[in-house]
Write a protein that holds these residues in place. Structure first.
Motif, short mmCIF file in Angstrom:
data_model
loop_
_atom_site.label_atom_id
_atom_site.label_comp_id
_atom_site.label_asym_id
_atom_site.label_seq_id
_atom_site.Cartn_x
_atom_site.Cartn_y
_atom_site.Cartn_z
N LYS A 113 -52.96 -30.96 -41.63
CA LYS A 113 -51.72 -30.41 -41.08
C LYS A 113 -50.51 -30.71 -41.95
CE LYS A 113 -53.21 -30.91 -36.24
NZ LYS A 113 -52.89 -31.58 -34.94
N SER A 114 -50.73 -31.31 -43.11
CA SER A 114 -49.64 -31.69 -44.02
C SER A 114 -48.67 -32.64 -43.30
CB SER A 114 -48.90 -30.44 -44.52
OG SER A 114 -48.00 -30.74 -45.54
N ASN A 115 -49.23 -33.64 -42.64
CA ASN A 115 -48.45 -34.59 -41.85
C ASN A 115 -47.57 -35.45 -42.76
OD1 ASN A 115 -48.55 -37.65 -40.73
ND2 ASN A 115 -48.30 -36.21 -39.06
N PRO A 116 -46.24 -35.36 -42.65
CA PRO A 116 -45.36 -36.09 -43.56
C PRO A 116 -45.52 -37.61 -43.55
CG PRO A 116 -44.17 -34.27 -42.59
CD PRO A 116 -45.47 -34.36 -41.86
N PRO A 117 -45.65 -38.27 -42.39
CA PRO A 117 -45.84 -39.73 -42.45
C PRO A 117 -47.07 -40.13 -43.24
CG PRO A 117 -45.17 -39.09 -40.24
CD PRO A 117 -45.45 -37.81 -41.00
N LEU B 209 -48.46 -38.38 -45.69
CA LEU B 209 -48.16 -38.11 -47.09
C LEU B 209 -47.25 -39.18 -47.68
CD1 LEU B 209 -47.70 -34.23 -46.97
CD2 LEU B 209 -49.61 -35.50 -47.94
N GLU B 210 -46.36 -39.74 -46.87
CA GLU B 210 -45.53 -40.85 -47.35
C GLU B 210 -46.40 -42.05 -47.71
OE1 GLU B 210 -42.25 -41.92 -44.90
OE2 GLU B 210 -41.25 -39.97 -45.11
N TRP B 211 -47.42 -42.31 -46.91
CA TRP B 211 -48.34 -43.40 -47.25
C TRP B 211 -48.96 -43.15 -48.62
CZ3 TRP B 211 -51.85 -44.62 -42.37
CH2 TRP B 211 -51.01 -44.85 -41.26
N LEU B 212 -49.43 -41.93 -48.83
CA LEU B 212 -50.13 -41.60 -50.07
C LEU B 212 -49.20 -41.66 -51.29
CD1 LEU B 212 -52.39 -38.61 -48.95
CD2 LEU B 212 -52.96 -41.05 -49.05
N HIS B 213 -47.89 -41.47 -51.05
CA HIS B 213 -46.92 -41.48 -52.14
C HIS B 213 -46.22 -42.83 -52.29
CE1 HIS B 213 -46.54 -37.20 -53.50
NE2 HIS B 213 -47.26 -37.03 -52.41
N LYS C 184 -55.27 -37.06 -52.87
CA LYS C 184 -54.11 -36.74 -53.71
C LYS C 184 -54.39 -35.49 -54.56
CE LYS C 184 -52.28 -41.44 -53.97
NZ LYS C 184 -51.98 -42.61 -54.84
N GLU C 185 -55.62 -35.33 -55.01
CA GLU C 185 -55.98 -34.15 -55.80
C GLU C 185 -55.90 -32.88 -54.97
OE1 GLU C 185 -59.83 -35.03 -57.30
OE2 GLU C 185 -59.13 -36.58 -58.69
N LEU C 186 -56.14 -33.00 -53.67
CA LEU C 186 -56.11 -31.84 -52.77
C LEU C 186 -54.72 -31.54 -52.23
CD1 LEU C 186 -59.35 -32.50 -50.67
CD2 LEU C 186 -59.01 -30.66 -52.33
N GLU C 187 -53.77 -32.43 -52.45
CA GLU C 187 -52.46 -32.30 -51.81
C GLU C 187 -51.78 -30.97 -52.12
OE1 GLU C 187 -48.08 -34.21 -52.18
OE2 GLU C 187 -49.73 -35.65 -52.11
N SER C 188 -51.85 -30.52 -53.36
CA SER C 188 -51.16 -29.27 -53.73
C SER C 188 -51.72 -28.07 -52.97
CB SER C 188 -51.26 -29.04 -55.23
OG SER C 188 -52.61 -28.89 -55.64
N GLY D 284 -42.97 -29.95 -43.74
CA GLY D 284 -42.17 -31.05 -44.25
C GLY D 284 -40.71 -30.92 -43.89
N ILE D 285 -40.15 -29.74 -44.09
CA ILE D 285 -38.72 -29.55 -43.82
C ILE D 285 -38.42 -29.72 -42.34
CG2 ILE D 285 -36.89 -27.81 -43.75
CD1 ILE D 285 -37.76 -26.89 -46.49
N TYR D 286 -39.24 -29.13 -41.47
CA TYR D 286 -38.98 -29.27 -40.04
C TYR D 286 -39.09 -30.73 -39.59
CZ TYR D 286 -38.53 -24.36 -38.72
OH TYR D 286 -38.06 -23.07 -38.56
N HIS D 287 -40.05 -31.46 -40.15
CA HIS D 287 -40.21 -32.87 -39.80
C HIS D 287 -38.95 -33.66 -40.17
CE1 HIS D 287 -41.98 -36.91 -39.55
NE2 HIS D 287 -41.44 -37.13 -40.74
#
Length: 264
Positions: A95-99, A101-105, A121-125, A133-136
Protein backbone atom coordinates in the motif's frame (compact mmCIF):
# COMPACT_ATOMS: atom_id res chain seq x y z
CA UNK A 1 22.89 2.40 24.22
CA UNK A 2 23.62 0.44 21.02
CA UNK A 3 24.83 -2.54 23.03
CA UNK A 4 21.68 -2.41 25.15
CA UNK A 5 19.41 -2.16 22.09
CA UNK A 6 21.05 -5.22 20.51
CA UNK A 7 20.71 -7.12 23.81
CA UNK A 8 16.99 -6.28 23.99
CA UNK A 9 16.46 -7.34 20.35
CA UNK A 10 18.15 -10.68 21.05
CA UNK A 11 15.95 -11.15 24.11
CA UNK A 12 12.83 -10.45 22.05
CA UNK A 13 13.89 -13.19 19.62
CA UNK A 14 14.42 -15.62 22.49
CA UNK A 15 11.26 -14.93 24.48
CA UNK A 16 8.85 -14.55 21.54
CA UNK A 17 10.42 -17.26 19.32
CA UNK A 18 10.96 -14.99 16.31
CA UNK A 19 13.82 -13.77 14.14
CA UNK A 20 14.34 -10.03 13.75
CA UNK A 21 15.16 -9.13 10.15
CA UNK A 22 15.76 -5.41 10.55
CA UNK A 23 15.83 -2.77 13.28
CA UNK A 24 16.25 0.99 12.89
CA UNK A 25 15.65 4.38 14.53
CA UNK A 26 12.50 6.20 13.48
CA UNK A 27 12.23 9.26 15.72
CA UNK A 28 13.98 12.58 16.16
CA UNK A 29 17.36 10.86 16.33
CA UNK A 30 16.90 9.64 12.75
CA UNK A 31 15.58 13.07 11.71
CA UNK A 32 18.80 14.65 12.97
CA UNK A 33 17.64 16.82 15.87
CA UNK A 34 17.36 14.84 19.11
CA UNK A 35 17.03 16.79 22.32
CA UNK A 36 18.85 15.91 25.52
CA UNK A 37 16.10 13.59 26.75
CA UNK A 38 14.87 12.18 23.42
CA UNK A 39 13.65 8.59 23.42
CA UNK A 40 15.20 5.91 21.26
CA UNK A 41 12.33 4.97 18.93
CA UNK A 42 13.44 1.56 17.66
CA UNK A 43 11.30 0.01 14.94
CA UNK A 44 11.80 -3.53 13.66
CA UNK A 45 10.48 -6.18 11.29
CA UNK A 46 10.41 -9.79 12.45
CA UNK A 47 9.36 -13.22 11.19
CA UNK A 48 7.84 -16.21 12.98
CA UNK A 49 8.62 -19.84 12.31
CA UNK A 50 6.80 -21.46 9.39
CA UNK A 51 4.33 -23.26 11.66
CA UNK A 52 3.06 -19.96 13.07
CA UNK A 53 1.64 -19.08 9.66
CA UNK A 54 -0.09 -22.46 9.20
CA UNK A 55 -3.08 -21.71 11.38
CA UNK A 56 -6.80 -21.15 10.84
CA UNK A 57 -6.73 -18.34 13.42
CA UNK A 58 -5.45 -14.83 12.82
CA UNK A 59 -2.78 -13.95 15.34
CA UNK A 60 -1.35 -10.76 16.77
CA UNK A 61 1.16 -9.33 14.32
CA UNK A 62 2.89 -6.61 16.35
CA UNK A 63 5.31 -6.48 19.27
CA UNK A 64 5.44 -3.39 21.51
CA UNK A 65 8.23 -3.54 24.06
CA UNK A 66 7.99 -2.68 26.88
CA UNK A 67 4.61 -0.96 26.50
CA UNK A 68 2.46 -4.06 25.92
CA UNK A 69 4.91 -6.92 25.55
CA UNK A 70 7.18 -7.54 28.53
CA UNK A 71 10.67 -9.01 28.76
CA UNK A 72 12.42 -10.76 31.59
CA UNK A 73 15.29 -8.26 31.43
CA UNK A 74 15.25 -4.56 32.30
CA UNK A 75 14.60 -2.23 29.35
CA UNK A 76 16.05 1.29 29.52
CA UNK A 77 13.35 3.89 30.19
CA UNK A 78 14.39 5.87 27.09
CA UNK A 79 13.92 2.84 24.85
CA UNK A 80 10.66 2.29 22.95
CA UNK A 81 10.49 -0.68 20.57
CA UNK A 82 7.72 -1.41 18.10
CA UNK A 83 7.86 -4.27 15.61
CA UNK A 84 5.72 -5.54 12.73
CA UNK A 85 5.56 -9.15 11.64
CA UNK A 86 6.85 -9.66 8.08
CA UNK A 87 3.53 -10.50 6.37
CA UNK A 88 1.95 -7.41 7.95
CA UNK A 89 4.93 -5.30 6.85
CA UNK A 90 4.64 -6.59 3.27
CA UNK A 91 0.89 -5.86 3.14
CA UNK A 92 1.64 -2.30 4.26
CA UNK A 93 4.52 -2.09 1.78
CA UNK A 94 2.07 -3.04 -1.00
CA UNK A 95 0.00 0.00 0.00
CA UNK A 96 3.08 2.26 -0.06
CA UNK A 97 2.65 2.86 3.68
CA UNK A 98 4.75 5.95 4.57
CA UNK A 99 5.67 4.95 8.16
CA UNK A 100 7.04 1.63 6.90
CA UNK A 101 8.94 3.38 4.11
CA UNK A 102 10.44 5.71 6.72
CA UNK A 103 11.78 2.64 8.51
CA UNK A 104 13.37 1.40 5.29
CA UNK A 105 14.93 4.83 4.65
CA UNK A 106 16.24 5.34 8.19
CA UNK A 107 19.84 6.50 8.36
CA UNK A 108 20.34 4.79 11.74
CA UNK A 109 20.21 1.02 11.33
CA UNK A 110 20.73 -1.04 14.46
CA UNK A 111 20.52 -4.47 12.87
CA UNK A 112 19.89 -6.14 9.52
CA UNK A 113 19.99 -9.91 9.32
CA UNK A 114 18.20 -10.90 6.13
CA UNK A 115 18.17 -10.13 2.41
CA UNK A 116 14.44 -9.34 2.69
CA UNK A 117 15.02 -5.64 3.39
CA UNK A 118 17.31 -5.15 0.40
CA UNK A 119 14.75 -6.92 -1.78
CA UNK A 120 12.01 -4.59 -0.51
CA UNK A 121 14.18 -1.57 -1.28
CA UNK A 122 14.74 -2.88 -4.82
CA UNK A 123 10.97 -3.12 -5.30
CA UNK A 124 10.21 0.32 -3.87
CA UNK A 125 10.25 2.16 -7.21
CA UNK A 126 7.57 -0.22 -8.50
CA UNK A 127 5.39 0.21 -5.42
CA UNK A 128 5.77 3.78 -4.17
CA UNK A 129 2.62 5.87 -4.60
CA UNK A 130 3.09 9.68 -4.63
CA UNK A 131 -0.64 10.08 -3.93
CA UNK A 132 -0.49 7.93 -0.80
CA UNK A 133 2.62 9.73 0.43
CA UNK A 134 1.33 13.25 -0.11
CA UNK A 135 -2.05 12.58 1.51
CA UNK A 136 -0.36 10.95 4.51
CA UNK A 137 2.00 13.86 5.12
CA UNK A 138 -0.62 16.50 4.38
CA UNK A 139 -3.02 15.00 6.92
CA UNK A 140 -0.23 14.97 9.50
CA UNK A 141 0.81 18.57 8.80
CA UNK A 142 -2.76 19.89 8.87
CA UNK A 143 -3.63 18.13 12.11
CA UNK A 144 -0.50 19.35 13.86
CA UNK A 145 -1.00 22.88 12.52
CA UNK A 146 -4.54 23.06 13.92
CA UNK A 147 -3.18 21.89 17.27
CA UNK A 148 -0.35 24.43 17.12
CA UNK A 149 -2.75 27.33 16.49
CA UNK A 150 -4.65 26.56 19.69
CA UNK A 151 -1.61 26.91 21.94
CA UNK A 152 -0.41 30.04 23.68
CA UNK A 153 2.99 28.47 24.35
CA UNK A 154 4.52 26.43 21.55
CA UNK A 155 6.78 23.46 22.15
CA UNK A 156 9.58 23.24 19.61
CA UNK A 157 8.53 19.70 18.73
CA UNK A 158 5.24 21.06 17.33
CA UNK A 159 7.08 23.08 14.71
CA UNK A 160 8.86 19.96 13.51
CA UNK A 161 5.59 18.05 13.52
CA UNK A 162 4.26 20.65 11.06
CA UNK A 163 7.28 21.35 8.89
CA UNK A 164 8.67 17.85 8.54
CA UNK A 165 5.52 16.31 6.95
CA UNK A 166 4.92 19.47 4.93
CA UNK A 167 8.42 19.42 3.46
CA UNK A 168 8.17 15.67 2.90
CA UNK A 169 5.04 16.23 0.80
CA UNK A 170 6.85 18.99 -1.14
CA UNK A 171 9.73 16.57 -1.79
CA UNK A 172 7.34 13.98 -3.23
CA UNK A 173 5.85 16.60 -5.56
CA UNK A 174 9.31 17.65 -6.74
CA UNK A 175 10.98 14.25 -7.09
CA UNK A 176 8.13 11.68 -7.37
CA UNK A 177 10.07 9.58 -4.87
CA UNK A 178 10.00 8.91 -1.15
CA UNK A 179 11.57 11.78 0.84
CA UNK A 180 14.80 11.56 2.85
CA UNK A 181 14.58 11.15 6.61
CA UNK A 182 17.08 13.85 7.59
CA UNK A 183 15.22 17.08 8.30
CA UNK A 184 18.13 19.29 7.23
CA UNK A 185 18.10 17.72 3.76
CA UNK A 186 14.40 18.46 3.41
CA UNK A 187 15.04 22.05 4.48
CA UNK A 188 17.93 22.58 2.07
CA UNK A 189 16.12 21.12 -0.93
CA UNK A 190 12.62 22.48 -0.35
CA UNK A 191 12.48 25.89 1.30
CA UNK A 192 11.84 28.79 -1.12
CA UNK A 193 12.73 31.68 1.19
CA UNK A 194 15.72 32.56 3.34
CA UNK A 195 13.43 33.93 6.07
CA UNK A 196 11.75 30.57 6.66
CA UNK A 197 15.09 28.78 6.68
CA UNK A 198 16.44 31.17 9.33
CA UNK A 199 13.37 30.49 11.48
CA UNK A 200 13.93 26.75 11.21
CA UNK A 201 17.64 27.07 11.94
CA UNK A 202 16.73 28.78 15.22
CA UNK A 203 14.12 26.13 16.00
CA UNK A 204 16.60 23.29 15.40
CA UNK A 205 19.06 24.90 17.80
CA UNK A 206 16.37 25.32 20.48
CA UNK A 207 15.07 21.78 19.97
CA UNK A 208 18.49 20.28 20.60
CA UNK A 209 18.66 22.32 23.81
CA UNK A 210 15.20 21.11 24.90
CA UNK A 211 13.69 24.61 24.90
CA UNK A 212 10.10 25.85 24.61
CA UNK A 213 9.37 28.69 22.20
CA UNK A 214 7.11 31.58 23.17
CA UNK A 215 4.95 33.12 20.42
CA UNK A 216 6.71 35.95 18.62
CA UNK A 217 6.28 38.11 15.50
CA UNK A 218 7.70 35.35 13.29
CA UNK A 219 4.56 33.30 13.89
CA UNK A 220 2.69 35.13 11.11
CA UNK A 221 5.50 34.32 8.69
CA UNK A 222 5.19 30.65 9.59
CA UNK A 223 1.39 30.72 9.37
CA UNK A 224 1.41 32.28 5.93
CA UNK A 225 3.94 29.79 4.58
CA UNK A 226 2.21 26.74 6.04
CA UNK A 227 -1.28 27.73 4.90
CA UNK A 228 -0.10 28.51 1.37
CA UNK A 229 1.75 25.19 1.10
CA UNK A 230 -1.18 23.17 2.42
CA UNK A 231 -3.48 24.79 -0.12
CA UNK A 232 -1.03 24.16 -2.97
CA UNK A 233 -0.34 20.53 -2.02
CA UNK A 234 -4.04 19.73 -1.61
CA UNK A 235 -4.63 20.87 -5.19
CA UNK A 236 -1.63 18.89 -6.44
CA UNK A 237 -2.72 15.72 -4.60
CA UNK A 238 -6.11 15.82 -6.32
CA UNK A 239 -4.42 15.92 -9.72
CA UNK A 240 -1.50 13.50 -9.39
CA UNK A 241 -2.11 9.94 -10.51
CA UNK A 242 0.41 7.14 -11.07
CA UNK A 243 -0.61 3.70 -12.30
CA UNK A 244 1.24 0.80 -10.70
CA UNK A 245 1.03 -2.91 -11.47
CA UNK A 246 -0.13 -5.23 -8.68
CA UNK A 247 3.00 -6.36 -6.76
CA UNK A 248 1.25 -9.06 -4.71
CA UNK A 249 2.89 -12.07 -6.33
CA UNK A 250 6.34 -10.49 -6.06
CA UNK A 251 5.76 -9.89 -2.36
CA UNK A 252 4.40 -13.42 -1.86
CA UNK A 253 7.60 -14.76 -3.38
CA UNK A 254 9.71 -12.46 -1.19
CA UNK A 255 7.84 -13.72 1.88
CA UNK A 256 8.39 -17.39 0.98
CA UNK A 257 12.06 -16.83 0.19
CA UNK A 258 12.58 -15.09 3.52
CA UNK A 259 10.98 -17.94 5.49
CA UNK A 260 13.28 -20.38 3.73
CA UNK A 261 16.35 -18.17 4.21
CA UNK A 262 15.73 -17.60 7.93
CA UNK A 263 14.38 -20.95 9.05
CA UNK A 264 15.54 -23.36 6.31
Amino acid sequence: MLEHILKVLKQIEKEYDVKILYACESGSRAWGFPSIDSDYDVRFIYVHKKEWYLSIDQKRDVLEVPKHDKLSIQVDKLLDLNGWELAKALRLFRKSNPPLLEWLHSNIIYYQGSSAINKMKELESQIFSPTSGIYHYLKMAKGNYRDYLNREEVKIKRYFNIFRPLLAARWIEMHHAFPPIKFTQLVEDNLPTREIKLVLDDIIMLKKAGEVLDPNPRTELINHFVEAEIDHLEKYAREVSVNKSDPTELLNQLFRETLEEVWG
